[in-house]
Design a protein around this motif. Structure first.
Motif, short mmCIF file in Angstrom:
data_model
loop_
_atom_site.label_atom_id
_atom_site.label_comp_id
_atom_site.label_asym_id
_atom_site.label_seq_id
_atom_site.Cartn_x
_atom_site.Cartn_y
_atom_site.Cartn_z
N GLY A 115 0.81 -1.20 0.00
CA GLY A 115 0.00 0.00 0.00
C GLY A 115 0.85 1.26 0.00
N LEU A 116 0.23 2.37 -0.37
CA LEU A 116 0.89 3.68 -0.36
C LEU A 116 -0.05 4.70 0.29
N ALA A 117 0.51 5.59 1.09
CA ALA A 117 -0.30 6.64 1.71
C ALA A 117 0.56 7.89 1.87
N SER A 118 -0.05 9.05 1.65
CA SER A 118 0.67 10.32 1.74
C SER A 118 0.21 11.11 2.97
N PRO A 119 1.15 11.74 3.68
CA PRO A 119 0.75 12.59 4.80
C PRO A 119 0.26 13.96 4.37
N SER A 120 0.33 14.25 3.06
CA SER A 120 -0.03 15.59 2.58
C SER A 120 -0.60 15.51 1.17
N LEU A 121 -1.93 15.52 1.08
CA LEU A 121 -2.60 15.52 -0.21
C LEU A 121 -3.29 16.86 -0.42
N ALA A 122 -3.19 17.38 -1.63
CA ALA A 122 -3.98 18.55 -1.98
C ALA A 122 -5.45 18.15 -2.03
N ASP A 123 -6.34 19.11 -1.88
CA ASP A 123 -7.76 18.79 -1.80
C ASP A 123 -8.27 18.08 -3.05
N ARG A 124 -7.67 18.37 -4.20
CA ARG A 124 -8.18 17.79 -5.44
C ARG A 124 -7.58 16.41 -5.74
N GLU A 125 -6.62 15.96 -4.94
CA GLU A 125 -6.01 14.65 -5.16
C GLU A 125 -6.90 13.56 -4.56
N THR A 126 -7.28 12.57 -5.39
CA THR A 126 -8.21 11.53 -4.94
C THR A 126 -7.68 10.11 -5.15
#
Length: 356
Positions: free
Chosen positions: A276-287
């Motif tokens: 799996g992959l997860a980001s601690p910082s996504l922009a609002d438009r990233e889904t």
């Protein structure tokens, strides 16, 4: 006669700022659902009843503010090029949120670039004063530890994040430490057991090392030994990443760096089935990615709210005690982590977060 229960009473009961309580009771979209429900439950238990006269007065005042023009706020950038700051997606969302709140309060925002040919701090201050501009929104700096010499006594200023080292101004940012805590808690709740962290050192420095610290604290709080050491780059290296991955075999990786997905897929690994992959910082438009949305638009709105208060009270210059407003992040599962094992859905969201 019993005293009327106020918003401040609820704030004291739940441990949130009274502005958060007020927004939650108005069902403001910036407030996570779990936070709103907690506040609503407290309001019901304490017997809170809105004051219709006060509510009407506040609505009237809001409409007056919308109708009147109060002036211009300066969005001050310091990247090597005029539009260099726009390459970082959350920064554009900071600007959009700031523009929305400025418009609501009767201001407009105009961009000013410190790198204009022939521009000096003294010249910039003269231009702003000649235009009657007192409020500065300092966009994130291109490098950590930036120092800006400026005629601060003539202006009220709010900055974003931690990249401006001197002077120490009031600032607004995502609650990076809490975002990472919630992120790791979610991954553990989804059944992941071998969580690895991969990031560039300079990126961790931009958030005052909050991600690295919270990642380690989350493992310790869960009673899980940190068997997989964080991989921190001075410069990204696919070879070094492959060596780290082969040695420790994480089942999920926390990173903000998009090419990690390509590196994994080039090795024949399927996301999220194999890793799996997860980001601690996504922009609002990233889904697509799983991770924590920063609520960057809300951060921009909060910055203008703070700046508006400073201007109203004519609180100019470098503050004796800088304050920081931290905005909660929001968990989204995206498509890069698996569903909750045995349940076919999201893990229960930790307190203070929501799922999308």
């Amino acid at each position: 006669m019993n005293r009327r229960v106020t918003i401040r009473d609820i704030a004291q009961d739940v441990g949130y700022h009274f502005t958060t309580v007020s927004m939650a009771l108005r069902k403001h979209p910036d407030i996570p659902e779990r936070t709103r429900l907690k506040i609503e439950a407290s309001a019901a238990r304490l017997g809170y009843r809105p004051d219709p006269v006060l509510g009407a007065l506040m609505s009237y005042r809001t409409e007056l503010r919308k109708a009147s023009y109060l002036g211009t706020l300066a969005w001050v950038t310091n990247y090597p090029s005029r539009t260099g700051w726009r390459a970082v997606q959350p920064f554009e969302e900071f600007f959009e949120g700031a523009r929305q709140e400025a418009d609501r309060r009767g201001y407009r925002i105009e961009e000013f670039w410190l790198g204009e040919p022939g521009m000096t701090p003294r010249r910039m201050a003269q231009i702003l004063k000649s235009r009657g501009i007192q409020g500065l929104l300092l966009a994130p700096q291109p490098a950590v530890g930036t120092e800006l010499a400026f005629e601060w006594d003539a202006f009220a200023a709010v900055t974003f994040g931690y990249t401006l080292a001197k002077p120490a101004l009031h600032g607004v940012s995502n609650h990076h430490f809490r975002s990472m805590l919630l992120l790791v808690e979610q991954l553990f709740a989804l059944g992941y057991r071998r969580c690895g962290y991969v990031e560039e050192r300079r990126v961790d420095a931009r958030v005052s090392y909050s991600w690295l610290g919270a990642y380690q604290v989350a493992h310790d709080a869960a009673g899980r030994a940190r068997e997989i050491p964080p991989l921190q780059f001075n410069a990204w290296s696919e070879v070094e990443f492959a060596q780290w991955f082969d040695r420790y075999r994480p089942d999920v990786i926390v990173t903000k760096y998009p090419p990690v997905k390509d590196w994994l897929e080039s090795r024949g690994l399927r996301l999220p089935d194999d890793v799996g992959l997860a980001s601690p910082s996504l922009a609002d438009r990233e889904t697509e990615w799983a991770g924590m949305h920063e609520n960057a638009v809300a951060i921009g709105r909060a910055a203008v709210s703070v700046l508006g208060d400073l201007l109203r009270h004519q609180d100019l210059g470098v503050p004796a005690t800088p304050q920081r407003v931290m905005i909660e992040g929001v968990w989204t599962r995206g498509r890069t982590v698996r569903a909750l094992q045995g349940a076919g859905g999201d893990a229960a969201a930790p307190e203070g977060s929501t799922t999308r």
